[in-house]
Design a protein around this motif. Structure first.
Motif, mmCIF file in Angstrom:
data_model
loop_
_atom_site.group_PDB
_atom_site.id
_atom_site.type_symbol
_atom_site.label_atom_id
_atom_site.label_comp_id
_atom_site.label_asym_id
_atom_site.label_seq_id
_atom_site.Cartn_x
_atom_site.Cartn_y
_atom_site.Cartn_z
ATOM 1 N N TYR A 1 0.852 -1.192 0.000
ATOM 2 C CA TYR A 1 0.000 0.000 0.000
ATOM 3 C C TYR A 1 0.887 1.240 0.000
ATOM 4 O O TYR A 1 1.924 1.261 0.676
ATOM 5 N N ALA B 1 -4.708 -9.950 9.233
ATOM 6 C CA ALA B 1 -3.860 -10.977 8.625
ATOM 7 C C ALA B 1 -3.635 -10.712 7.137
ATOM 8 O O ALA B 1 -2.654 -11.163 6.554
ATOM 9 N N GLY B 2 -4.546 -9.983 6.522
ATOM 10 C CA GLY B 2 -4.395 -9.684 5.090
ATOM 11 C C GLY B 2 -5.440 -10.368 4.227
ATOM 12 O O GLY B 2 -5.276 -10.467 3.007
ATOM 13 N N GLU C 1 -7.352 2.279 -3.325
ATOM 14 C CA GLU C 1 -6.769 2.461 -1.997
ATOM 15 C C GLU C 1 -5.272 2.659 -2.075
ATOM 16 O O GLU C 1 -4.559 2.539 -1.081
ATOM 17 N N THR D 1 -8.712 -9.420 3.613
ATOM 18 C CA THR D 1 -9.387 -8.449 2.749
ATOM 19 C C THR D 1 -8.452 -7.982 1.635
ATOM 20 O O THR D 1 -8.857 -7.847 0.478
ATOM 21 N N THR D 2 -7.199 -7.769 1.996
ATOM 22 C CA THR D 2 -6.226 -7.344 0.995
ATOM 23 C C THR D 2 -6.102 -8.381 -0.118
ATOM 24 O O THR D 2 -6.017 -8.026 -1.303
ATOM 25 N N GLU E 1 -16.522 -6.123 2.744
ATOM 26 C CA GLU E 1 -16.647 -6.274 4.188
ATOM 27 C C GLU E 1 -17.558 -5.167 4.736
ATOM 28 O O GLU E 1 -17.534 -4.035 4.270
ATOM 29 N N VAL F 1 1.913 -5.565 2.858
ATOM 30 C CA VAL F 1 0.909 -6.295 3.625
ATOM 31 C C VAL F 1 0.908 -7.775 3.280
ATOM 32 O O VAL F 1 0.882 -8.630 4.154
ATOM 33 N N GLN G 1 -14.162 -14.836 9.987
ATOM 34 C CA GLN G 1 -13.647 -14.974 11.351
ATOM 35 C C GLN G 1 -14.319 -16.185 11.991
ATOM 36 O O GLN G 1 -13.751 -16.859 12.824
ATOM 37 N N SER H 1 -6.716 -14.138 11.665
ATOM 38 C CA SER H 1 -7.138 -13.143 12.650
ATOM 39 C C SER H 1 -7.170 -11.752 12.031
ATOM 40 O O SER H 1 -6.861 -11.576 10.865
#
Ligand SMILES: Nc1ncnc2c1ncn2[C@@H]1O[C@H](COP(=O)(O)OP(=O)(O)OP(=O)(O)O)[C@@H](O)[C@H]1O
Ligand SMILES: [Mg+2]
Lengths: 292, 267
Positions: free
Chosen positions: B16, B44-45, B60, B47-48, B94, B22, B203, B41
């Motif tokens: 980023y 952790a990455g 982004e 979504t990336t 998300e 990331v 999660q 958790s």
């Protein structure tokens, strides 16, 4: 009493034109958060394109009107494409400064071509469309302004409510990331908002030109009047822009008629200050939906 | 039948703003017609990783700096979201993210953007069939709907694009257990009936591993474990850290020590 009705009608028709011009401004703001400081110049450009077509090229008025609208649409499209698109993703202040620069360029170009003189259109509106009612006489141009205003209002209302492109435009204004995730072509939406905004501004320019005459400085300064209109209506509300336009138009004509013509440009701002003291988000600003 | 995997991510790094790294060499494979779960958790990455696939990193200021993402044997890393969505990859973001000032029905119509001009009436009926609670709210603004309705809305909206690969980012977030159950049941149905391939970030590992065929566990921008869903369900580390079942003899207070050891082992 006749005087009052006369002013009322004048105010409503001028207000409609302000409102429509402001609607274009709000569309650009809603889709891309850009404040367009060149809006008045787009409006003046419409009036001058029409003037040239009618007096110099001698094209029939109705055709000239349609050609001007198409030309304004194209102009908005080109401006977005050439000047704004390269700045997508840059800080907003750059983009806003760019529109300030564009305003100067457009104004300069128009002064270069047409000079600072006051022009008037040849008298082409048939007097049969004026309204006669007792002692009250409503000149054709005000009738036309109201008809055109209502027509465009309905047209865009339907466009935003039902057409796919209209719904995509609203979705981008609402949540740009989510629109991107669904494959909405956000750049096309930006281009379309500029094109439509320029079209409506050009249309308002033509009719205001018929009412007040055509002059680069006068017409460009309507761009500034858009600010009290949209702030009054709420920056992000298209319906608010129309109502804001009506209020400012009425305030202006009544001040000019009953108080003094020299006050007519001041009163709207004074009213604005008072209204904002009571309703800081404008009269019709979107109520933020907080849940979710 | 095409046998190459629908999606192959090969050793990608994501950065980023040119400096914040990331993802550090993530690889994963998604077979056609399967549900693959991506666990891990916070931070952790996950979504990336999804955004790298869908092209949404770009707004982004993120970029895939290394490695490849192959979708249907075409390279897609760093392509524009307009193009990626038209190839058939749709991400459900998300935190739901409806268009608040549009009605439910208008929200769904935005889902047809990639198929602009094509008829959508039948698809719309199908969405209402999958998500019956949406019907009676058709004309109300999305901003006033409940969390469960909104999650249904955003999944339905994505389905209207006829995705080949659906990326779901934490669909259970903040929903009541019964609603979560319902949503997961529908996700499985969509996979079975539409044949849609799904990557499910969660999660809620217990639920995710029940409907997934395969799973990956991420930590600190890396994949630390992978396997068939039923194997992961039985794995002691997953059981302890993602399913909340303490391994025999250890108490919660040793969590940090354990976590340290565990990471060592995986590296
Ligand atoms: N736009 C961004 N710019 C800089 N860093 C970012 C950006 N987005 C995410 N990060 C960082 O990347 C890391 C991974 O974030 P990511 O959102 O991918 O995690 P996640 O696994 O989805 O977590 P969660 O379960 O909380 O959603 C985090 O440390 C986060 O701070
Ligand atoms: Mg996340």
């Amino acid at each position: 009493m006749e005087f009052f009705v006369q002013l009322l009608v004048n105010g409503i028709s001028i207000g409609f034109l302000y409102g429509l011009a402001a609607m274009g401004f709000v569309m650009i703001f809603k889709s891309s958060s850009v404040l367009n400081f060149a809006h008045g110049e787009l409006l003046a450009a419409g009036a001058f394109i029409f003037l040239t077509l009618v007096t110099w090229a001698k094209i029939p008025v109705f055709v000239a009107f349609l050609v001007t609208l198409a030309g304004s649409f194209l102009l908005g499209f080109i401006v977005e494409r050439l000047f704004l698109r390269p700045l997508i993703g840059e800080p907003l202040i750059y983009v806003i400064m760019l529109t300030v620069g564009l305003a100067s360029i457009f104004k300069g170009l128009m002064l270069l071509v047409w000079g600072g003189n006051l022009y008037i259109y040849p008298d082409f509106l048939p007097s049969t469309i004026s309204l006669q009612w007792g002692n009250i006489n409503i000149p054709p141009v005000y009738v036309v302004a109201i008809i055109i205003g209502l027509f465009f209002l309905t047209l865009f209302g339907l466009f935003f409510k039902y057409s796919s492109q209209g719904i995509y435009m609203r979705s981008v204004a609402d949540n740009q990331t989510a629109s991107l995730s669904l494959g909405v072509n956000v750049r096309r939406v930006f281009a379309l908002s500029w094109a439509i905004a320029a079209l409506v501004a050009g249309m308002s320019g033509i009719v205001l030109g018929i009412i007040n005459g055509i002059n680069v400085h006068d017409l460009s300064s309507v761009g500034l009047k858009v600010f009290p209109v949209v702030i009054l209506g709420g920056l992000d509300s298209i319906g608010g822009a129309i109502l804001g336009g009506l209020i400012i138009g009425l305030l202006e004509t009544f001040t000019g008629g009953y108080l003094s013509p020299s006050l007519r440009d001041v009163i709207p701002y004074i009213a604005l200050v008072f209204i904002l003291m009571v309703k800081p988000y404008g009269l019709f600003g979107l109520v933020e939906i907080e849940r979710v | 039948m095409n046998t190459i995997p629908l999606l192959q991510i090969n050793n990608i790094s994501v950065v980023y703003s040119d400096v914040i790294q990331v993802l550090k060499g993530v690889s994963l494979t998604v077979e056609r017609g399967t549900i693959v779960s991506l666990l891990g958790s916070n931070g952790a990455g996950k979504t990336t990783t999804l955004k790298a696939i869908s092209g949404l990193l770009k707004p982004e200021n993120g970029r895939v700096t290394d490695g490849t993402i192959m979708f249907d044997s075409k390279t897609v890393q760093n392509s524009a979201p307009e193009d990626i969505t038209r190839m058939g990859i749709i991400q459900v973001l998300e935190g739901r993210q409806p268009f608040k000032y549009l009605t439910i029905e208008e929200n769904l119509r935005v889902g047809t953007a990639t198929r602009w001009g094509k008829p959508y009436k039948r698809d719309m009926d199908m969405i209402y069939e999958y998500f019956p609670p949406l019907i009676k709210r058709r004309k109300s603004l999305a901003g006033y709907c409940s969390g469960g309705e909104l999650q249904m809305l955003v999944i339905g909206r994505a389905l209207l694009a006829h995705p080949k690969l659906l990326l779901l980012d934490e669909p259970s977030l903040g929903l009541a257990p019964l609603v979560v159950k319902e949503i997961f049941r529908i996700i499985r149905r969509i996979n079975e009936e539409q044949g849609t391939t799904i990557i499910l970030v969660e999660q809620n590992a217990a639920m995710a591993l029940q409907i997934a065929h395969y799973g990956y566990v991420m930590e600190n921008g890396k994949i630390v474990m992978e396997g068939k869903a039923e194997e992961l369900r039985e794995n002691p580390d997953v059981r302890e850290f993602y399913l909340g079942m303490a391994a025999s003899g250890t108490t919660k207070s040793y969590r940090n020590v354990k976590s340290y050891k565990r990471r060592k082992r995986w590296l």
